[in-house]
Design a protein around this motif. Sequence first.
Motif, PDB file in Angstrom:
ATOM      1  N   ASP A  36       0.841  -1.205   0.000  1.00 52.57           N
ATOM      2  CA  ASP A  36       0.000   0.000   0.000  1.00 52.57           C
ATOM      3  C   ASP A  36       0.875   1.253   0.000  1.00 52.57           C
ATOM      4  O   ASP A  36       0.606   2.213  -0.727  1.00 52.57           O
ATOM      5  CB  ASP A  36      -0.921  -0.018   1.225  1.00 52.57           C
ATOM      6  N   PHE A  61      -0.171   2.987  -3.426  1.00 48.81           N
ATOM      7  CA  PHE A  61      -1.307   3.899  -3.297  1.00 48.81           C
ATOM      8  C   PHE A  61      -0.893   5.268  -3.834  1.00 48.81           C
ATOM      9  O   PHE A  61       0.241   5.679  -3.580  1.00 48.81           O
ATOM     10  CB  PHE A  61      -1.715   4.010  -1.812  1.00 48.81           C
ATOM     11  N   PRO A  62      -1.687   6.063  -4.534  1.00 47.14           N
ATOM     12  CA  PRO A  62      -3.100   5.848  -4.848  1.00 47.14           C
ATOM     13  C   PRO A  62      -3.350   5.145  -6.197  1.00 47.14           C
ATOM     14  O   PRO A  62      -4.488   5.100  -6.630  1.00 47.14           O
ATOM     15  CB  PRO A  62      -3.644   7.274  -4.891  1.00 47.14           C
ATOM     16  N   PHE A 110      -5.787   1.079  -4.540  1.00 44.95           N
ATOM     17  CA  PHE A 110      -6.561   1.686  -3.445  1.00 44.95           C
ATOM     18  C   PHE A 110      -7.412   0.608  -2.809  1.00 44.95           C
ATOM     19  O   PHE A 110      -7.500  -0.513  -3.319  1.00 44.95           O
ATOM     20  CB  PHE A 110      -7.425   2.847  -3.965  1.00 44.95           C
ATOM     21  N   SER A 161      -7.108  -1.221  -8.641  1.00 41.10           N
ATOM     22  CA  SER A 161      -6.174  -0.210  -9.144  1.00 41.10           C
ATOM     23  C   SER A 161      -6.733   0.530 -10.343  1.00 41.10           C
ATOM     24  O   SER A 161      -7.687   0.078 -10.977  1.00 41.10           O
ATOM     25  CB  SER A 161      -4.872  -0.914  -9.564  1.00 41.10           C
ATOM     26  N   CYS A 218     -10.031   9.197  -3.459  1.00 42.58           N
ATOM     27  CA  CYS A 218      -8.754   9.218  -4.190  1.00 42.58           C
ATOM     28  C   CYS A 218      -8.966   9.023  -5.691  1.00 42.58           C
ATOM     29  O   CYS A 218      -8.020   9.136  -6.470  1.00 42.58           O
ATOM     30  CB  CYS A 218      -7.794   8.162  -3.648  1.00 42.58           C
ATOM     31  N   ARG A 219     -10.219   8.734  -6.125  1.00 40.77           N
ATOM     32  CA  ARG A 219     -10.500   8.591  -7.573  1.00 40.77           C
ATOM     33  C   ARG A 219     -11.436   9.670  -8.088  1.00 40.77           C
ATOM     34  O   ARG A 219     -11.915   9.583  -9.216  1.00 40.77           O
ATOM     35  CB  ARG A 219     -11.172   7.259  -7.893  1.00 40.77           C
TER      36      ARG A 219
END
Length: 422
Positions: free
Chosen positions: A189, A193-194, A197, A223, A417-418
Amino acid sequence: MIMINCLHIGIDDTDSPDGMCTTYLASQIVNKFRDNGIELIGHPRLIRLNPFARFKTRGNGGVALRIPNDDKAGLAKEIVLAEVEKLSMFDCDNTNPGVIFYDGEITREMEDYAFRAIYEFITIDEAEEFGKSVGCEIHKFKKGRGIIGSIASISLPLSDYTYELLAYRSPENFGTKRQIDYESVYEMDKQTFPDTFENIDYSEDYIAIEPKTPCPVLYGIRSNNVEALKKAKSIVKVNEEMSDWCIFKTNQHTDMHIQKASNISSMKQFGCYEVTGTVKNKPTIIDGGHMFFYIADESGEIECGAYEPTKNFRRTVSHLRPGDVIRVYGGIGEQNTFNIEKFQVIELNDVEYKNPICECGKRMTSAGKNKGFKCKKCGNKIESDEKVPIKISRSLKNSQFYETPVSARRHLSKPLCRMDFK
Ligand code: ATP
């Protein structure tokens, strides 16, 4: 551009709470295809459909594969049907596999059907009638409910998409505790990341890549791109045999289930929406740890819930106060309550009305109904009943999004995060 004549293959409803997973079955089919010189076009697809569908096992996912429609298509169909016969959990009443073969272009009406399978409920008869009308070859096992999801899985257009790498266990280990080195998951992670996720829920110290059911999946990593998945797989260590792995292209974490509602009263039960409203009352927690409050607009009001599994998210929700304008994202469930997946603060109500301050510096108290205020210290009186507005500081921030933790996230929910992916 050279157009390849494709055979679309849709498979759904092969698993049960006691075992199996339609993605595992798909990966077995892909292996058999490879052994027979049948190459896939693109990645297999894992498509999540209506989160409120009644007969889902877990995440209401169907699978689709695409191959060239050439002289090996007949063999491919035989392989698919044989694997579904061999691996489906037929003993379970709720396992009713459905397989679809379709050779041709995905039409606009098939795309519309797929969106209906995300937003609404479809019956087996309706799916069968629709499938026949567009020329699908339909194979029903038992009740064949899986055809509903199979047709949707081959038909859904993916304007936004993610990938999931699913690693599978050896059959002799199915049902036993998974041997995943958690430290390596934290490392993965940290490094990916990101781009990847939903790996870990840090607030709960919960390893989200590890399923909690007896299914064949060893772990699943999600991902935005395939390269990050390959890197992630090279970092995660396991102390048991990984029999196989496969990367699926999916609609997971795209918010594809969310429809923009023009107002509160236009929303229907078992639909998922984004809607804006004003907080009516202070969120309160009830027995069982669920937190509720109402939002309203000019058309009506609806109760919103942050349920116990959303853990710390409830603390964030508790900071809302009447007058705050928020945009909520989520679905209307059994109790007709809007189950919040995330919210955005549109405008905070940062004004509080308080009793006036006396000339002597002390806050005045009410002198009784309609009798104004009095100062207990110096005896001063004001006739007006009007409180004075005071700007207060808030822990929430305007424009900011707040989301449920990873451990409580729906497959389709887009994590913050998206949010830039459209
Ligand atoms: P898993 O996620 O472990 O693969 P699942 O939760 O996907 O399991 P399934 O076994 O696929 O569960 O069962 C879901 C059933 O619901 C399938 O038969 C599918 O065809 C059907 N279904 C999917 N979408 C709809 C819909 N919109 N209306 C009615 N039925 C649906």
